[in-house]
Design an enzyme around this catalytic site. Sequence first.
Site, PDB file in Angstrom:
ATOM      1  N   ASP A 110     -36.539  10.775 -37.134  1.00  0.00           N
ATOM      2  CA  ASP A 110     -36.984  11.784 -36.166  1.00  0.00           C
ATOM      3  C   ASP A 110     -37.650  12.894 -36.970  1.00  0.00           C
ATOM      4  OD1 ASP A 110     -37.268  13.920 -34.474  1.00  0.00           O
ATOM      5  OD2 ASP A 110     -35.326  13.652 -33.477  1.00  0.00           O
ATOM      6  N   THR A 163     -41.976  14.987 -31.853  1.00  0.00           N
ATOM      7  CA  THR A 163     -42.653  15.782 -30.837  1.00  0.00           C
ATOM      8  C   THR A 163     -44.031  16.118 -31.387  1.00  0.00           C
ATOM      9  OG1 THR A 163     -41.576  17.732 -31.767  1.00  0.00           O
ATOM     10  CG2 THR A 163     -40.609  16.816 -29.760  1.00  0.00           C
ATOM     11  N   TYR A 206     -52.777   8.980 -12.079  1.00  0.00           N
ATOM     12  CA  TYR A 206     -51.628   8.121 -12.396  1.00  0.00           C
ATOM     13  C   TYR A 206     -52.080   6.944 -13.243  1.00  0.00           C
ATOM     14  CZ  TYR A 206     -47.115   9.352 -10.502  1.00  0.00           C
ATOM     15  OH  TYR A 206     -45.890   9.915 -10.321  1.00  0.00           O
ATOM     16  N   GLU A 211     -49.642   4.375 -14.824  1.00  0.00           N
ATOM     17  CA  GLU A 211     -48.502   3.577 -15.308  1.00  0.00           C
ATOM     18  C   GLU A 211     -48.988   2.319 -15.996  1.00  0.00           C
ATOM     19  OE1 GLU A 211     -45.592   2.993 -12.240  1.00  0.00           O
ATOM     20  OE2 GLU A 211     -45.285   5.143 -12.033  1.00  0.00           O
ATOM     21  N   ARG A 231     -47.001  20.246 -25.788  1.00  0.00           N
ATOM     22  CA  ARG A 231     -45.622  19.765 -25.678  1.00  0.00           C
ATOM     23  C   ARG A 231     -45.668  18.299 -25.264  1.00  0.00           C
ATOM     24  NH1 ARG A 231     -42.573  24.392 -26.093  1.00  0.00           N
ATOM     25  NH2 ARG A 231     -40.755  23.067 -26.228  1.00  0.00           N
ATOM     26  N   LYS A 241     -44.655  21.003 -32.587  1.00  0.00           N
ATOM     27  CA  LYS A 241     -44.033  21.877 -33.607  1.00  0.00           C
ATOM     28  C   LYS A 241     -45.037  22.061 -34.746  1.00  0.00           C
ATOM     29  CE  LYS A 241     -39.276  20.830 -32.225  1.00  0.00           C
ATOM     30  NZ  LYS A 241     -39.200  19.575 -31.435  1.00  0.00           N
TER      31      LYS A 241
HETATM   32  N1  DSN Z   1     -35.358  22.477 -29.299  1.00  0.00           N
HETATM   33  C1  DSN Z   1     -35.908  21.930 -30.517  1.00  0.00           C
HETATM   34  C2  DSN Z   1     -35.772  22.869 -31.643  1.00  0.00           C
HETATM   35  O1  DSN Z   1     -35.862  24.061 -31.410  1.00  0.00           O
HETATM   36  O2  DSN Z   1     -35.595  22.453 -32.791  1.00  0.00           O
HETATM   37  C3  DSN Z   1     -35.312  20.625 -30.814  1.00  0.00           C
HETATM   38  O3  DSN Z   1     -35.311  19.838 -29.667  1.00  0.00           O
END
Ligand code: DSN
Length: 417
Positions: free
Chosen positions: A197, A223, A51, A53, A232, A226
């Site tokens: 974003d 994120t 942990y 925090e 993730r 990707k």
């Molecule tokens: N679920 C993601 C996507 O597939 O683009 C976006 O949050």
Amino acid sequence: MSTLASVDPQIADLIKAEERRQADTVKLIASENYVSKAVLEATGTVLTNKYSEGYPGKRYYEGQQVIDQIETLANERAKAVFGVNHANVQPYSGSPANLAIYMAFAQPGDTVMGMGLPFGGHLTHGWSVSATGKWFNPVRYGVRQDTGRIDLDEVRELALEHRPKLIFCGGTAIPRTIDFEGFASIAREVGAVLAADIAHIAGLVAGGAHPSPVGHADVISTTTHKTLRGPRGAMLMATTDEHATALNKAVFPGLQGGPHNHTTAAIAVALHEASTEAFRTYAHQVVANAKALAEELSGRGFDLVSGGTDNHLILLDLTPKGIGGKPAAQALDRAGLETNYNTVPFDTRKPFDPSGIRIGTPSVTSRGMGEAEMRQIGAWMDEVVTALSKGDAEAVIARVHNEVSELTAQFPAPGLS
Ligand code: DSN
């Protein structure tokens, strides 16, 4: 996985089955990728036991001698890769990261602006079913019907009329370059905070294959799993101390408790990989592959939203093919070609049974596939969709699946045994 296999053979077998599925499939889901073995190893470590925090040097639990170093390294690498002054690698994923932006810069009931979900935005950009659409007053922009592209004049008119506190640019189904400078000029004119974003394109930005929002957007969310090819997770970035402080407070204690330290370490590894020349080559190849696939599909009579792609993503409107996105995605999946059905701009069908499918090249490029393989994939997609629209697809699906297996065997996916 020998320990897991003896403790919980059921889960071990399911993980092995998923690994085989990922290995044998041409993964065209635009938001997915294959992480490296190094990223996988960092994810599955004892760091999950701790942990933490707070932030490095200011925690609410003792025993942070190692974790502080890991999180600091992840932050420093994010700053170097993206050229920003501040990074926060603690958000659990993209939606919590975006929520932190609302928490930092808006109050419930404030007017906010983002791209509508059916046009390629994200749920958290103010869509009605999301907390961001329920707790704020969302104004939505879209794309022009004749071009399939964002019209910044429309965005400006909406912004001048509604005076949002916060404007989001970026999304989940945008095949074209995002004009961060154009959005920034609108945000400045109306006194809004501009949030970029870049979840879908972060790897392309890191690799120099898409313009960077740095210097234009006030805050950046992404994120990490990707095109950036990490675990993730998510990150928030800013250039000014004021924005960074607001974001940090919003993430912790505003929205989250302890960061997921195993994810933080894996993000650090992914950022290390993203700083290499090999990653730059990868990012440019992702775009070259998407262009080759787009050309092949276009030549075969597919309707591409906006007519093509500038990035990793292609959005197909299957209306002219006489078939819905869902049955097409299901048939393609049975043929070993994994996609997702997707709403297209001005869709006349319902979100759970829309007109389109969304595809992308991050995963196939990670396997080392190039333009020749993209043309083959485009041909297979055409064969399956055409057979399906004629109502007699089973033989074609079976044959294509065999051919897909031959191709995937030649291009082993990173991270898989
Ligand atoms: N679920 C993601 C996507 O597939 O683009 C976006 O949050």
